[in-house]
Write an enzyme that holds these catalytic residues in place. Sequence first.
Site, mmCIF file in Angstrom:
data_model
loop_
_atom_site.group_PDB
_atom_site.id
_atom_site.type_symbol
_atom_site.label_atom_id
_atom_site.label_comp_id
_atom_site.label_asym_id
_atom_site.label_seq_id
_atom_site.Cartn_x
_atom_site.Cartn_y
_atom_site.Cartn_z
ATOM 1 N N HIS A 125 0.864 -1.178 0.000
ATOM 2 C CA HIS A 125 0.000 0.000 0.000
ATOM 3 C C HIS A 125 0.906 1.235 0.000
ATOM 4 O O HIS A 125 2.002 1.194 0.560
ATOM 5 C CB HIS A 125 -0.836 -0.051 1.283
ATOM 6 C CG HIS A 125 -1.912 0.979 1.390
ATOM 7 N ND1 HIS A 125 -1.665 2.260 1.802
ATOM 8 C CD2 HIS A 125 -3.236 0.902 1.165
ATOM 9 C CE1 HIS A 125 -2.809 2.945 1.833
ATOM 10 N NE2 HIS A 125 -3.778 2.139 1.445
ATOM 11 N N ASP A 202 2.846 -4.525 8.149
ATOM 12 C CA ASP A 202 1.670 -3.685 7.954
ATOM 13 C C ASP A 202 0.457 -4.600 8.123
ATOM 14 O O ASP A 202 0.111 -5.370 7.228
ATOM 15 C CB ASP A 202 1.719 -3.060 6.551
ATOM 16 C CG ASP A 202 0.409 -2.359 6.187
ATOM 17 O OD1 ASP A 202 -0.545 -2.410 6.984
ATOM 18 O OD2 ASP A 202 0.358 -1.778 5.094
ATOM 19 N N GLN A 205 -4.665 -4.918 7.042
ATOM 20 C CA GLN A 205 -5.638 -5.885 6.514
ATOM 21 C C GLN A 205 -5.521 -7.244 7.209
ATOM 22 O O GLN A 205 -6.507 -7.979 7.307
ATOM 23 C CB GLN A 205 -5.432 -6.099 5.005
ATOM 24 C CG GLN A 205 -5.612 -4.848 4.167
ATOM 25 C CD GLN A 205 -7.038 -4.328 4.156
ATOM 26 O OE1 GLN A 205 -7.983 -5.056 4.451
ATOM 27 N NE2 GLN A 205 -7.203 -3.070 3.817
ATOM 28 N N LYS A 228 -10.394 -0.418 10.438
ATOM 29 C CA LYS A 228 -10.542 -1.598 9.580
ATOM 30 C C LYS A 228 -10.840 -2.844 10.405
ATOM 31 O O LYS A 228 -11.027 -3.928 9.870
ATOM 32 C CB LYS A 228 -9.277 -1.810 8.751
ATOM 33 C CG LYS A 228 -9.059 -0.710 7.717
ATOM 34 C CD LYS A 228 -7.854 -1.013 6.864
ATOM 35 C CE LYS A 228 -7.304 0.208 6.184
ATOM 36 N NZ LYS A 228 -8.001 0.545 4.944
ATOM 37 N N CYS A 368 -4.809 2.682 -3.600
ATOM 38 C CA CYS A 368 -3.531 3.131 -3.014
ATOM 39 C C CYS A 368 -2.398 2.139 -3.251
ATOM 40 O O CYS A 368 -1.523 1.966 -2.388
ATOM 41 C CB CYS A 368 -3.663 3.421 -1.510
ATOM 42 S SG CYS A 368 -4.810 4.731 -1.145
HETATM 43 N N1 PMP Z 1 -1.886 -0.691 4.615
HETATM 44 C C1 PMP Z 1 -2.844 -1.403 4.047
HETATM 45 C C2 PMP Z 1 -2.546 -2.801 3.584
HETATM 46 C C3 PMP Z 1 -4.117 -0.862 3.902
HETATM 47 O O1 PMP Z 1 -5.088 -1.579 3.320
HETATM 48 C C4 PMP Z 1 -4.368 0.447 4.365
HETATM 49 C C5 PMP Z 1 -5.731 1.097 4.216
HETATM 50 N N2 PMP Z 1 -6.312 0.932 2.953
HETATM 51 C C6 PMP Z 1 -3.331 1.152 4.956
HETATM 52 C C7 PMP Z 1 -2.101 0.550 5.067
HETATM 53 C C8 PMP Z 1 -3.499 2.545 5.466
HETATM 54 O O2 PMP Z 1 -4.358 2.582 6.538
HETATM 55 P P1 PMP Z 1 -4.921 3.971 7.090
HETATM 56 O O3 PMP Z 1 -5.458 4.710 5.910
HETATM 57 O O4 PMP Z 1 -5.980 3.577 8.050
HETATM 58 O O5 PMP Z 1 -3.771 4.678 7.740
#
Ligand code: PMP
Length: 423
Positions: A125, A202, A205, A228, A368
């Site tokens: 991401h 990270d 997910q 999430k 993203c």
């Molecule tokens: N890493 C992953 C794998 C994600 O799916 C996301 C959110 N789509 C993020 C990081 C970023 O999370 P946040 O926007 O809540 O900071």
Amino acid sequence: ERPFEVEAVRADFPSLHQEVHPGRPLIYFDSAATSLKPDSVVQALDAYMAVYPSNVHRGLHVLSERATEAFEDAREAVASFLGVEDSARVIFTRGTTESINAVAMSWARSALQPGDAILLSELEHHSNLVPWQMVAKEKGLELRFAEITDDARLEMDAIEAALTDRVRLIAVTAMSNVTGTLPPLADIMDLARRRGIRVLIDAAQGLPHGDLDIRRLDPDFVAFSGHKILGPTGVGVLYAKRELLEAMPPFMTGGSMVVRVTRDSAEWNDLPWKFEAGTPPIGEAIALAAALRYLAAFPADQVAAHERSLLEHAHEVLGRIPGLRIVGPTDPAKKGPIASFTMEEAHPHDLAQLLDRHGVAIRAGHHCTMPLHTRLGIPASARASFSLYNTTDEIDRLGEALESIRAMFRRRASKPTPAAARQ
Ligand code: PMP
């Protein structure tokens, strides 16, 4: 403990009980962007707001004491959810993004030397990529990438192939937010331990879905977001090794993170507060604890089995639609509960918009992960992501809606265009 029963679970989620268009009850397949929230989370946040909306750590009055206690209890709840003991290693942040930025700005800036390398995967991401790009430019670090297979699997061979003696950190997702890919974290940890490399997971997910065992993996850094994992937005966690946190300078400074301040110097507070400058997301952290308690009340294997059956069903239903291609691993047993796809006839954005008319919420775009989409050779994808409150029946309705959208596009394509008709 409470046995997992999907209808009882659905009754706990107030947002599920609405029609988003006349006659169209909500079918929510956008949990990878943000999950729905159960009643207990709504109530926890509401109680903070309505009854003890007070600041923490400073006040000596009843409400402040109550807020402080609930906030610090929330930290314990996070540690307990992660299966770890030392709650001082749990830092509340605003989310995964802030947690990863903190590691980049504090640890990487202070611990890495020019020429050192950070190893990422092609799945990452933007929030587990751009912070490293920034610090790499600033410090003269190299970013290296473990390549994925054409079906977006990440294998140890690829990680080993990208490794050099200068790699000091492997920063990798626990689950791709696009393909559902589950990187081989246990093997990555083994390799990293053998080679003295730090690992950041990270878990944005990965943590909401089943068997991410942080205690067993014991990575150096873990980042995740409250929103999430059934909690509110605005709160997340950085969990890290104590000796690293102790050596790391704060990435943000101000009130609460100091114990003594003079005109020209300051002394840092103990962990975890050293990294929590300013007023933290108090109600959000308390509500996150409610979310984790909610999730932890179900046997993890039952939740995982339910989500797996949803994913298997999704692969089956989507797999029957001609022209639809699921991106990433084809075997649902080898991925998390996310199905991203493209359809020959329609752009993902059109799909998302048309599905919305059927009451089905999905997401379209690059999610993203622009480098991942570039690697997969597609500009965008449509993503249906599943959570414990979804049902196979809802997936059937997604399939029917996609069939009808496809039929509509085909009818349009087979009609002569006005220009063609005139000739
Ligand atoms: N890493 C992953 C794998 C994600 O799916 C996301 C959110 N789509 C993020 C990081 C970023 O999370 P946040 O926007 O809540 O900071």
